[in-house]
Write an enzyme that holds these catalytic residues in place. Structure first.
Site, PDB file in Angstrom:
ATOM      1  N   HIS A   1     -35.150 -24.085-115.612  1.00 50.14           N
ATOM      2  CA  HIS A   1     -34.079 -25.075-115.699  1.00 50.14           C
ATOM      3  C   HIS A   1     -33.899 -25.537-117.141  1.00 50.14           C
ATOM      4  O   HIS A   1     -32.773 -25.615-117.652  1.00 50.14           O
ATOM      5  CB  HIS A   1     -34.405 -26.275-114.815  1.00 50.14           C
ATOM      6  CG  HIS A   1     -34.533 -25.960-113.357  1.00 50.14           C
ATOM      7  ND1 HIS A   1     -33.768 -26.580-112.390  1.00 50.14           N
ATOM      8  CD2 HIS A   1     -35.340 -25.097-112.688  1.00 50.14           C
ATOM      9  CE1 HIS A   1     -34.101 -26.127-111.193  1.00 50.14           C
ATOM     10  NE2 HIS A   1     -35.058 -25.226-111.358  1.00 50.14           N
TER      11      HIS A   1
ATOM     12  N   ASP B   1     -28.488 -30.973-114.620  1.00 49.38           N
ATOM     13  CA  ASP B   1     -29.040 -30.131-113.571  1.00 49.38           C
ATOM     14  C   ASP B   1     -28.746 -30.786-112.221  1.00 49.38           C
ATOM     15  O   ASP B   1     -28.725 -32.006-112.098  1.00 49.38           O
ATOM     16  CB  ASP B   1     -30.559 -30.002-113.781  1.00 49.38           C
ATOM     17  CG  ASP B   1     -31.188 -28.912-112.929  1.00 49.38           C
ATOM     18  OD1 ASP B   1     -31.252 -29.090-111.689  1.00 49.38           O
ATOM     19  OD2 ASP B   1     -31.631 -27.897-113.483  1.00 49.38           O
TER      20      ASP B   1
END
Length: 522
Positions: free
Chosen positions: A33, A139
């Site tokens: 991520h 995210d």
């Protein structure tokens, strides 16, 4: 918590009071991520000359920069880094768990992201005062932490998904109880059973209420790979009125630039230079996989029995804080490295994966099928021997092997509780690297890789989608202003009603959110 700017030259004074648009990137504290959103930060900053701010806890900022595979791009991009004080969390070593491969030892680190709400709100207020328009790209697992975007009038938010559209859609579909689909279900689609821990599902559920404030979603994929599934996501009821962009691959070019630079080569790249084209299997199971001693033994024996050349990245899974504590040296079968020294190389440190996959000698990739690894392999035209472990990986493996047909399965998800034998591994390796069937798979992978790389070139589909996204966020007005105050009030009423009807978890957080929304409507 206070906010610290990492680089003295990258402070708030670098934002002109007349700045048109500023982008804030907010990653989730997990390697894949962190990496994808740092690539996006560099891309927006260097290609479109837009101020970009990358904000996370200090320990995870250090991790992201330490492992970034294109330091030159990072230095030239002029990304502004903001490090928040790292919340306290325990950082245990990974331990093999026969019942699940999900990295539950990382849960404290994952949950520490919840504590970033206050410093994130402070950063939003500070930057929003210096720009006409602030774009937050976060995210999907950071929606809770950035929820205060709803209180800042000149801020828009977009959720970035680090997983494939295919897995995002079908994992979500299974979580929602498998509602009817307009299109036929892919035959053999893996179940969601065993993919996630209960704790991570709770963290995912926490984000859902706040994803409603996003204007749209961004995916690190491209239409030449997943066009059908991007459309399924766009047409999903949950995403009604949401905009969707698919702009990948994000990391193309690092392998070529580094290979042609004067930077000293990594030892594994020097080893690859001495091997025949497409003759080497690259073996890596990412940063969150922990294998049992028996699995390690069978894998080692299988690689040896295959008699094919290989590079095996053999290292402990990440801790929540990768810079603390002793790194456990995993044990290989006695005498293994000596016996295979002419055909194989064991790498116990961080390896330059993109460069390895882009090397002409690499002919296959044995992978856990995390999306970052899958898409890097697809982009470089390298076929995959799929061995999924947890999370989105079973869906990614199915996409690679059954839909795109650029790989083969070593272990199906239904066999997840079984030990893969050395003979099974050896046969799979031989098939991928040294058989006619493997050549056909590799040819399809190379063709798909070429179209994927073309997607980010001038006129390519992903480049056009990224251009479209930039045009959208740099337009003259915030999207919400286009609809007028009455429509905004209508949206807030809808959100209140949604909470009252119990469509989200009826916990204290949801109840508090209803009260907040009611106050906004009033």
């Amino acid at each position: 918590m206070d906010i610290h700017d990492k680089d003295a030259s990258h402070d708030h004074s670098s934002i002109s009071i007349q700045a048109e648009v500023v982008v804030i990137i907010v990653p989730f504290p997990c390697q894949s991520h962190l990496n994808q959103l740092l690539h996006l930060s560099c891309l927006i900053s260097s290609s479109y000359n837009i101020p970009v701010h990358y904000a996370t806890a200090s320990i995870h900022l250090r991790q992201a920069k330490h492992r970034f595979n294109n330091k030159t791009h990072l230095q030239n991009s002029q990304v502004h880094f903001h490090e928040f004080p790292t919340p306290d969390f325990v950082s245990p070593s990974p331990t093999p768990n026969p019942s699940t491969k999900f990295p539950t030892h990382l849960q404290p680190s994952f949950e520490s992201s919840i504590q970033l709400r206050q410093p994130m709100a402070a950063l939003l207020q500070s930057i929003s005062a210096m720009a006409r328009k602030v774009i937050v790209i976060h995210d999907v697992l950071m929606a809770y932490a950035v929820q205060d975007i709803a209180n800042v009038p000149n801020v828009e938010s977009y959720a970035f998904s680090p997983t494939s559209p295919f897995s995002s859609f079908f994992d979500g579909w299974q979580m929602k109880g498998k509602p009817s689909l307009e299109k036929p279900l892919p035959k053999g689609l893996p179940s969601i059973e065993g993919c996630f821990s209960t704790e991570i599902l709770h963290l995912i559920a926490l984000q859902i209420d706040f994803l409603k404030f996003t204007t749209g979603y961004i995916y690190n994929s491209c239409r030449s790979v997943e066009g059908t599934y991007i459309d399924l996501i766009a047409n999903d009821q949950f995403n009604r009125n949401k905009l969707i962009w698919s702009i990948g691959p994000l990391n193309l070019g690092a392998d070529y630039e580094r290979r042609n630079s004067n930077t000293p080569k990594d030892k594994c790249l020097e080893w690859l230079d001495k091997q025949a084209p497409k003759s080497v299997l690259y073996v890596s199971f990412g940063t969150t996989t922990t294998m049992t001693d028996e699995e390690i033994k069978e894998l080692a024996m299988g690689l040896e029995q295959s008699k094919q050349k290989f590079i095996w990245v053999f290292r402990e899974a990440d801790k929540g804080d990768i810079f603390t504590g002793e790194v456990t040296k995993e044990n290989l079968p006695e005498g293994f490295e000596e016996r295979v020294k002419e055909v194989g190389m064991v790498v116990r440190d961080w390896a330059p994966q993109v460069e390895i996959l882009g090397h002409p000698s690499t002919g296959g990739f044995m992978s856990h099928c995390g999306w970052n690894s899958c898409f890097e392999s697809i982009t470089m035209g390298v076929p995959i021997a799929a061995w999924p472990m947890h999370s989105d990986q079973p869906k990614n493996a199915f996409l690679v092997t059954d839909i795109l047909k650029v790989g083969l399965l070593i272990k199906t998800w239904e066999q997840r509780d079984e030990i893969v034998t050395s003979s099974t591994i050896a046969k799979a390796v031989q098939k991928l690297i040294a058989s006619k069937e493997g050549e056909e798979i590799r040819k399809r992978a190379e063709e798909l890789g070429a179209s994927t790389r073309q997607a980010v070139e001038e006129g390519g589909v992903s480049r056009m989608e990224l251009d479209s996204f930039i045009a959208h966020i740099t337009s003259s007005y915030l999207s919400c202003f286009l609809y007028g105050e009455a429509s905004i009030i209508g949206v807030l009423h809808f959100l209140v009603q949604t909470e009252r009807e119990g469509k989200n978890s009826p916990d204290a957080l949801a109840k508090n959110r209803v009260e907040e929304l009611e106050q906004l409507v009033i």
